[in-house]
Motif scaffolding. Structure first.
Motif, mmCIF file in Angstrom:
data_model
loop_
_atom_site.group_PDB
_atom_site.id
_atom_site.type_symbol
_atom_site.label_atom_id
_atom_site.label_comp_id
_atom_site.label_asym_id
_atom_site.label_seq_id
_atom_site.Cartn_x
_atom_site.Cartn_y
_atom_site.Cartn_z
ATOM 1 N N LEU A 68 0.859 -1.182 0.000
ATOM 2 C CA LEU A 68 0.000 0.000 0.000
ATOM 3 C C LEU A 68 0.894 1.232 0.000
ATOM 4 O O LEU A 68 1.820 1.337 0.809
ATOM 5 N N TYR A 69 0.620 2.157 -0.933
ATOM 6 C CA TYR A 69 1.364 3.411 -1.025
ATOM 7 C C TYR A 69 0.366 4.559 -0.968
ATOM 8 O O TYR A 69 -0.776 4.416 -1.369
ATOM 9 N N GLY A 70 0.812 5.700 -0.501
ATOM 10 C CA GLY A 70 -0.043 6.879 -0.487
ATOM 11 C C GLY A 70 0.007 7.556 0.865
ATOM 12 O O GLY A 70 1.076 7.673 1.469
ATOM 13 N N LYS A 71 -1.160 7.968 1.327
ATOM 14 C CA LYS A 71 -1.236 8.656 2.613
ATOM 15 C C LYS A 71 -0.675 7.783 3.733
ATOM 16 O O LYS A 71 -0.146 8.280 4.719
ATOM 17 N N ARG A 72 -0.804 6.471 3.579
ATOM 18 C CA ARG A 72 -0.200 5.506 4.505
ATOM 19 C C ARG A 72 0.590 4.507 3.682
ATOM 20 O O ARG A 72 0.127 4.046 2.644
ATOM 21 N N LEU A 101 -8.170 3.067 7.024
ATOM 22 C CA LEU A 101 -7.506 4.056 6.176
ATOM 23 C C LEU A 101 -8.209 5.402 6.286
ATOM 24 O O LEU A 101 -9.434 5.483 6.239
ATOM 25 N N TYR A 156 -4.341 6.541 -2.624
ATOM 26 C CA TYR A 156 -3.611 5.302 -2.350
ATOM 27 C C TYR A 156 -3.394 4.525 -3.649
ATOM 28 O O TYR A 156 -4.181 4.621 -4.584
ATOM 29 N N SER A 157 -2.345 3.700 -3.645
ATOM 30 C CA SER A 157 -2.113 2.712 -4.689
ATOM 31 C C SER A 157 -1.823 1.383 -4.010
ATOM 32 O O SER A 157 -1.217 1.353 -2.928
ATOM 33 N N THR A 202 -5.264 2.216 -8.198
ATOM 34 C CA THR A 202 -5.112 3.560 -7.635
ATOM 35 C C THR A 202 -6.489 4.049 -7.202
ATOM 36 O O THR A 202 -7.474 3.872 -7.935
#
Length: 170
Positions: free
Chosen positions: A45-49, A66, A71-72, A92
């Motif tokens: 998980l990528y992005g805000k977290r 979340l 996110y991706s 995404t």
């Protein structure tokens, strides 16, 4: 003198992203009844977290709690496996308050192989017996996304790697 202030209180509900990592036996990118979940695949998980998880015994993965944001999600590739879905190999999202995003599935397949030996079936039983010799100079054709052919010799099998359905002819 009395001061009046307006106070606003905003609330949001946590969200989730879920899916299945599956063995896509026919490599069509769709999860079907004959497909099965893949265990112990790492999903990122990528992005805000930024986080990762491992798929369960039935291939399920999830990221819970979340906050709203972008996110991706992608999977870590495994040796000898190929991705059939999603086409971009990642999902995404823009998650909003209370959004539960499901069916973000990752399809994967292994290449198959076909091999064989052309032989003289002297007794016509369809099984190669010890006294039945291999036949040479026959052209065996493999037809599909990639076409291949081989000329037989008397003793060696020919093997071809397959990535999709093929027709074998001679």
């Amino acid at each position: 003198s009395q001061v009046e202030n307006d106070y606003n209180f905003g609330n949001f509900k946590k969200s989730s992203i879920r899916g299945i990592v599956f063995h896509d036996f026919n490599a069509n990118g769709n999860i079907e009844q004959s497909d099965s979940g893949l265990t112990n695949w790492k999903i990122r998980l990528y992005g805000k977290r930024i986080d990762s998880t491992i798929s369960s015994s039935n291939g399920v993965y999830s990221f819970m709690n979340l906050s709203p944001g972008s996110y991706s999600v992608s999977e870590e590739h495994q040796l000898n496996w190929f991705s059939s879905s999603p086409a971009a190999e990642l999902y995404t999202f823009v998650i909003q308050s209370g959004t539960d995003t499901a069916n973000n599935n990752f399809g994967n397949y292994l290449n198959g192989t076909v091999s064989g030996l052309k032989f003289f079936d002297m007794n016509g039983n369809g099984i190669r017996d010890n006294n039945e010799p291999g036949l040479e100079n026959w052209v065996i054709r493999l037809q599909g996304d990639i076409n291949d052919s081989a000329v037989t010799n008397r003793s060696e099998e020919h093997t071809s790697e397959l990535q999709s359905p093929y027709v074998i002819s001679y």
